[in-house]
Design an enzyme around this catalytic site. Structure first.
Site, PDB file in Angstrom:
ATOM      1  N   ILE A  59       0.692  -0.769  -0.003  1.00  0.00           N
ATOM      2  CA  ILE A  59       0.347   0.052   0.021  1.00  0.00           C
ATOM      3  C   ILE A  59       1.042   1.610   0.061  1.00  0.00           C
ATOM      4  CG2 ILE A  59      -1.702  -1.111   0.975  1.00  0.00           C
ATOM      5  CD1 ILE A  59      -1.379  -0.164   3.417  1.00  0.00           C
ATOM      6  N   GLY A  60       2.245   0.846  -0.048  1.00  0.00           N
ATOM      7  CA  GLY A  60       2.804   2.434  -0.087  1.00  0.00           C
ATOM      8  C   GLY A  60       4.374   1.815  -0.221  1.00  0.00           C
ATOM      9  N   GLY A 105       8.521   3.809   0.188  1.00  0.00           N
ATOM     10  CA  GLY A 105       9.452   5.280  -0.020  1.00  0.00           C
ATOM     11  C   GLY A 105      10.862   4.617  -0.430  1.00  0.00           C
ATOM     12  N   PHE A 113      13.500   3.427   2.083  1.00  0.00           N
ATOM     13  CA  PHE A 113      14.273   2.722   2.489  1.00  0.00           C
ATOM     14  C   PHE A 113      12.890   1.690   2.491  1.00  0.00           C
ATOM     15  CE2 PHE A 113      18.614   4.495   1.650  1.00  0.00           C
ATOM     16  CZ  PHE A 113      17.931   5.374   1.387  1.00  0.00           C
ATOM     17  N   ASP A 172       5.909  16.796  11.419  1.00  0.00           N
ATOM     18  CA  ASP A 172       5.757  16.455  10.307  1.00  0.00           C
ATOM     19  C   ASP A 172       4.662  16.639   9.554  1.00  0.00           C
ATOM     20  OD1 ASP A 172       6.976  14.015   7.921  1.00  0.00           O
ATOM     21  OD2 ASP A 172       6.552  16.377   7.127  1.00  0.00           O
ATOM     22  N   ASN A 232       0.474  12.320   5.697  1.00  0.00           N
ATOM     23  CA  ASN A 232       0.613  11.598   6.955  1.00  0.00           C
ATOM     24  C   ASN A 232      -0.437  11.738   7.513  1.00  0.00           C
ATOM     25  OD1 ASN A 232       3.007  11.175   6.568  1.00  0.00           O
ATOM     26  ND2 ASN A 232       3.968  13.241   7.827  1.00  0.00           N
ATOM     27  N   ASP A 263       2.546   8.376  11.364  1.00  0.00           N
ATOM     28  CA  ASP A 263       4.003   8.534  10.557  1.00  0.00           C
ATOM     29  C   ASP A 263       4.386   9.432  11.605  1.00  0.00           C
ATOM     30  OD1 ASP A 263       5.237   9.839   7.118  1.00  0.00           O
ATOM     31  OD2 ASP A 263       6.335   9.075   9.868  1.00  0.00           O
TER      32      ASP A 263
HETATM   33  C1  LIG Z   1       2.024   4.603   2.466  1.00  0.00           C
HETATM   34  N1  LIG Z   1       0.534   3.990   3.550  1.00  0.00           N
HETATM   35  C2  LIG Z   1      -1.026   3.787   2.937  1.00  0.00           C
HETATM   36  C3  LIG Z   1      -1.609   3.941   4.086  1.00  0.00           C
HETATM   37  C4  LIG Z   1      -3.262   2.724   4.378  1.00  0.00           C
HETATM   38  C5  LIG Z   1      -4.049   4.058   3.781  1.00  0.00           C
HETATM   39  O1  LIG Z   1      -5.508   3.433   3.989  1.00  0.00           O
HETATM   40  C6  LIG Z   1      -0.825   3.590   5.252  1.00  0.00           C
HETATM   41  C7  LIG Z   1      -0.946   3.512   6.883  1.00  0.00           C
HETATM   42  C8  LIG Z   1      -0.261   3.368   7.442  1.00  0.00           C
HETATM   43  C9  LIG Z   1       1.095   4.088   6.762  1.00  0.00           C
HETATM   44  C10 LIG Z   1       2.522   4.163   7.911  1.00  0.00           C
HETATM   45  C11 LIG Z   1       3.366   5.678   7.942  1.00  0.00           C
HETATM   46  C12 LIG Z   1       4.641   5.794   8.844  1.00  0.00           C
HETATM   47  C13 LIG Z   1       4.449   4.869   9.734  1.00  0.00           C
HETATM   48  C14 LIG Z   1       4.256   3.824   9.820  1.00  0.00           C
HETATM   49  C15 LIG Z   1       2.697   2.995   8.806  1.00  0.00           C
HETATM   50 CL1  LIG Z   1       1.743   1.711   8.325  1.00  0.00          CL
HETATM   51  C16 LIG Z   1       1.839   3.849   5.921  1.00  0.00           C
HETATM   52  C17 LIG Z   1       0.284   4.240   4.421  1.00  0.00           C
HETATM   53  C18 LIG Z   1      -0.640   3.594   9.143  1.00  0.00           C
HETATM   54  O2  LIG Z   1      -0.161   3.693  10.089  1.00  0.00           O
HETATM   55  N2  LIG Z   1      -1.657   3.302   9.120  1.00  0.00           N
HETATM   56  C19 LIG Z   1      -2.035   2.816   7.797  1.00  0.00           C
HETATM   57  O3  LIG Z   1      -3.729   2.685   7.920  1.00  0.00           O
END
Ligand SMILES: Cn1cc(CCO)c2c3c(c(-c4ccccc4Cl)cc21)C(=O)NC3=O
Length: 276
Positions: A17-18, A20, A22, A133, A138, A165
């Site tokens: 779902i994402g 980055g 690293f 941030d 985020n 985040d």
């Molecule tokens: C790119 N991305 C897409 C999603 C789902 C949105 O429907 C997402 C999430 C998270 C995070 C996330 C951000 C930063 C640190 C840890 C996590 Cl798991 C990133 C996410 C998170 O902590 N919870 C999420 O749903």
């Protein structure tokens, strides 16, 4: 067993779902509790490196943070096979940045968004922490669809916005500042003045709301960047002058002139009119 990965053992990976530089984020089903989680998998930072400090900082922040409906909930973190894992609450509605791409928020939507995010920011600040941030990427969205029992067909959709985040979170009392995204960065933090860090979150929140209202995309540098730091923001056409003035106050060049999260929550433009 130490040789079997905890990640593979505890989770069924549903999808990416994402991604980055690293890290990657997966939507995962926990085999034991049957719930969905967002699991971020990142290359394990070098022991003693700045990246290790950041990674640990994120986990400490989640642990200290506790739970709030408008902050993404943390469940667990561990290290294995040269990677770090953090298991967070899965928000099923994507990020605010995704939604802004194809939706322009009405004034009522913006009131709801600002109210919920101000609740989350206020909670973070009440723990003597700052996020540093805050931005649409985020902010994650959870949509609870519940069937209205009276009219079976009607779906009552309640949207909850959650600040996520916590990679840049630091203590208000002993700040170790990692600058956030420059599009939402204040002039004073760029100049390493950390005397009003909570108001840097308010500034970033103001620009986040402004973007949700269609004011973006925001400049990363140059004259347009400075014009915003001088406190100039074009009006959002769909909003009242009172709401537009609140956004301008939130990006005031003087940090002390920006409203606190509590002041935003009690701002007349957000307090629903009494029905009397
Ligand atoms: C790119 N991305 C897409 C999603 C789902 C949105 O429907 C997402 C999430 C998270 C995070 C996330 C951000 C930063 C640190 C840890 C996590 Cl798991 C990133 C996410 C998170 O902590 N919870 C999420 O749903």
């Amino acid at each position: 067993q130490s040789n079997i990965s905890r990640y593979r053992q505890e989770f069924l990976e549903i999808g990416l779902i994402g991604r980055g530089s690293f890290c990657s984020v997966y939507k995962c089903l926990n085999r034991l509790d049957g719930c969905l989680y967002a699991v971020k998998r990142s290359i394990r930072p070098l022991t003693g490196s700045i990246n290790e400090k950041r990674a640990l900082n994120e986990v400490y922040a989640h642990a200290v943070m506790g739970r709030h409906q408008n902050v993404v909930c943390y469940f667990s973190a561990w290290a294995e096979d040269n990677h770090m894992y953090i298991q967070n609450e899965f928000c099923n509605g994507g990020s605010l940045a995704d939604v802004i791409k194809y939706t322009k928020f009405t004034e009522a939507d913006l009131h709801m968004l600002l109210h919920q995010l101000a609740e989350g920011v206020n909670y973070i600040h009440s723990k003597d922490l700052v996020h540093l941030d805050i931005k649409p990427e985020n902010v994650f969205i959870s949509q609870e669809i519940s069937m209205d029992v009276k009219e079976v067909t009607k779906e009552v959709e309640h949207v909850v916005y959650k600040i996520g985040d916590l990679g840049n979170v630091t203590s208000l009392n002993n700040p170790q500042v990692e600058e956030g995204d420059c599009r939402y960065l204040t002039r004073e933090v760029l100049q390493e003045d950390y005397s009003h860090l909570a108001k840097a979150d308010i500034f970033a929140l103001g620009l986040t709301i402004y973007e949700a209202g269609g004011g973006g995309p925001l400049p990363k540098n140059g004259d347009k960047w400075h014009t915003i730091r001088d406190g100039h923001l074009s009006n959002l056409k769909q909003c009242s002058s009172q709401f537009n003035n609140l956004l301008k106050q939130m990006i005031n060049p003087q940090p002390s002139a920006r409203p606190s999260a509590v002041a935003i929550l009690y701002h007349p433009v957000l307090v629903p009119p009494s029905n009397k």
